[in-house]
Design a protein around this motif. Structure first.
Motif, PDB file in Angstrom:
ATOM      1  N   ASP A  95       0.845  -1.190   0.000  1.00 32.71           N
ATOM      2  CA  ASP A  95       0.000   0.000   0.000  1.00 32.71           C
ATOM      3  C   ASP A  95       0.885   1.246   0.000  1.00 32.71           C
ATOM      4  O   ASP A  95       0.438   2.336   0.295  1.00 32.71           O
ATOM      5  CB  ASP A  95      -0.937   0.005   1.216  1.00 32.71           C
ATOM      6  N   LYS A 142      -0.881   2.088   6.056  1.00 30.60           N
ATOM      7  CA  LYS A 142      -0.978   3.547   6.033  1.00 30.60           C
ATOM      8  C   LYS A 142      -1.890   4.140   7.095  1.00 30.60           C
ATOM      9  O   LYS A 142      -1.909   5.350   7.290  1.00 30.60           O
ATOM     10  CB  LYS A 142      -1.491   3.980   4.659  1.00 30.60           C
ATOM     11  N   SER A 143      -2.659   3.291   7.732  1.00 34.27           N
ATOM     12  CA  SER A 143      -3.638   3.802   8.690  1.00 34.27           C
ATOM     13  C   SER A 143      -2.956   4.466   9.879  1.00 34.27           C
ATOM     14  O   SER A 143      -1.824   4.163  10.230  1.00 34.27           O
ATOM     15  CB  SER A 143      -4.528   2.663   9.160  1.00 34.27           C
TER      16      SER A 143
HETATM   17 MN    MN Z   1      -4.458  -0.136   5.806  1.00 36.71          MN
END
Ligand code: MN
Ligand code: ATP
Length: 149
Positions: free
Chosen positions: A10, A120-121
């Motif tokens: 990601d 990425k959270s």
């Molecule tokens: Mn994520």
């Protein structure tokens, strides 16, 4: 025998770290790397805007943007592979990341999945990202190697 390694990305720091690990391992094993990035359909429909009310003209620019980003992430891994003399392939699909990762792993008959513990959270405190959690709880018998942040 490990001849094919799937690397879902990601574009996050953890995913990049996983990719470095994967390419290094692939080099030692003379294995092929498949860099995979999923255009997360959850960010386009359903959860924030009801699917039926989301017009194509609103979704398309976002989907294009996400596709370009995904192409960038996988291209970066391909570049790393080229630099190390490792055979590679890039795959972009759209859907739910967990389902799409498992689907590609089975389709390509990979022997190993290498991914980041997180993505990425902003949920930095979580023990494990939900995509990684989902993949390891799918009953596929494909080993998963998790690279920590
Ligand atoms: Mn994520
Ligand atoms: P969450 O998304 O659950 O809020 P997070 O973003 O920190 O938390 P994950 O999304 O589970 O954690 O990311 C963990 C790993 O899963 C990443 O390092 C990457 O390897 C993989 N991954 C996550 N999202 C995608 C995606 N859209 N396409 C491909 N791989 C992904």
């Amino acid at each position: 025998m490990i001849s094919k390694i799937l690397v879902p990305t990601d574009g996050s720091k953890a995913a990049q770290k996983a990719a470095l690990y994967a390419v290094d391992l692939a080099k030692q094993l003379n294995a092929t790397v498949i860099a995979l990035s999923i255009i997360d359909k959850r960010s386009l429909t359903g959860e924030t805007v009801p699917a039926g009310n989301t017009s194509r003209h609103l979704i398309e620019p976002i989907e294009d943007y996400l596709r370009e980003a995904a192409e960038g992430y996988t291209a970066e891994i391909k570049k790393l592979c080229n630099k190390n003399g490792v055979q590679s392939k890039t795959v972009i699909t759209a859907g739910h990341p967990v389902e799409a990762i498992v689907k590609e792993a089975l389709r390509a008959k990979v022997n190993l999945i290498i991914m980041g513990s997180h993505g990425k959270s902003a949920l930095a405190a979580a023990v494990l990202g939900s995509v990684t959690y989902g993949v390891i709880h799918k009953d596929t018998k494909i080993p998963v190697l998790i690279v920590r942040r």
